[in-house]
Design an enzyme around this catalytic site. Structure first.
Site, PDB file in Angstrom:
ATOM      1  N   HIS A   1      -9.658 -10.098  -2.001  1.00  0.00           N
ATOM      2  CA  HIS A   1      -9.856  -9.824  -0.578  1.00  0.00           C
ATOM      3  C   HIS A   1     -11.197  -9.120  -0.370  1.00  0.00           C
ATOM      4  CE1 HIS A   1      -5.231  -9.614  -0.361  1.00  0.00           C
ATOM      5  NE2 HIS A   1      -5.581 -10.665   0.373  1.00  0.00           N
TER       6      HIS A   1
ATOM      7  N   CYS B   1      -4.306  -1.219   0.296  1.00  0.00           N
ATOM      8  CA  CYS B   1      -3.317  -2.239   0.665  1.00  0.00           C
ATOM      9  C   CYS B   1      -1.886  -1.733   0.646  1.00  0.00           C
ATOM     10  CB  CYS B   1      -3.459  -3.482  -0.207  1.00  0.00           C
ATOM     11  SG  CYS B   1      -3.343  -3.193  -1.960  1.00  0.00           S
TER      12      CYS B   1
END
Length: 258
Positions: A163, A248
């Protein structure tokens, strides 16, 4: 003073089956992972964050990585639609939790894909990583949702990490930090600071110059301390085995309004 709410979700029984794309799979100690998650959430609370726990999604191995399910801008929650189809069942319980908190909800629609870990907010600039689990249509839908609220949405390429926020995050002064080998184009950020460890790329802004970060990046922590920030280090080794990081494991809700 409380800084806001932090959305979290505890690791489920299938955690060790979580997706890995840029790492070799290694065994995950589920008991240690739970203890590390509890320490992480306690660190949030100790620094003024009220944690709000989304309902478990025990059939979804990656559900603990709750950041990927939603992107917040002001009071609007954009529910993600992961490029990894197996992760899409993670979102309904998160949406329910955010509605209960009073958020206005929008959703990424097919054929758009978006993982929340691909979105980095620096002030009113919203960087969206494109190329992995987030596609061009997903970026367009982020723009449609947030630009009317005053955001400036900037698409950036992601090809070297899972990501965008696997590669970069930002310090309280807006400086983007990242491990250079994982960053496709550092010149896209007005201020970029290279850090010596991959895990040093990941900081959560706790408020008051405090940075929540992984214990696996001691040299980066020293660099940030030299810049006048206060690192708060937590061990998240079991989540790092699954390409997880401090960002996250929670969604920070700073701008909720009644």
């Amino acid at each position: 003073m409380p800084h806001g709410k932090a959305l979290i979700r505890r690791p489920g029984p299938r955690l060790a089956e979580g997706l890995v794309t840029h790492l070799e799979r290694t065994p995950v100690d589920a008991g240690l992972a739970l203890a590390q998650w509890e320490s992480y959430t306690e660190a949030l609370r100790a620094h003024g964050w009220e944690t709000v726990e989304a309902a478990p999604a025990d059939d979804c191995p990656d559900a603990v990585f709750v950041e990927d399910t939603v992107v917040m801008f002001r009071n609007v929650a954009l529910i993600a639609r992961s490029g990894a189809e197996s992760r899409r069942p993670e979102t309904p319980a998160v949406e329910e939790t955010l509605v209960a908190l009073g958020c206005s909800v929008e959703r990424v629609r097919e054929p758009g894909t978006l993982d929340g870990g691909d979105v980095l907010k620096v002030g009113d600039t919203v960087y969206v990583g494109q190329g992995g689990r987030t596609n061009e249509e997903g970026v367009r839908q982020v723009r449609a949702a947030f630009e009317p609220l005053g955001a400036r949405v900037v698409a950036v390429p992601v090809s070297k990490a899972l990501h965008l926020k696997s590669a970069v995050t930002a310090l309280p002064d807006g400086t983007v930090v990242g491990h250079a080998p994982l960053v496709d184009d550092p010149s896209l950020f007005p201020r970029f600071l290279a850090v010596p460890e991959e895990a040093g790329s990941h900081v959560v802004l706790l408020g008051g110059g405090k940075l929540l970060m992984a214990a696996s990046a001691p040299r980066s922590a020293g660099l940030f301390a030299d810049l006048g920030f206060e690192p708060v280090q937590v061990d998240i080794s079991e989540f790092e085995r699954l390409e997880g990081c401090v960002t996250c494991l929670s969604v920070r809700l700073r701008d909720l309004r009644a």
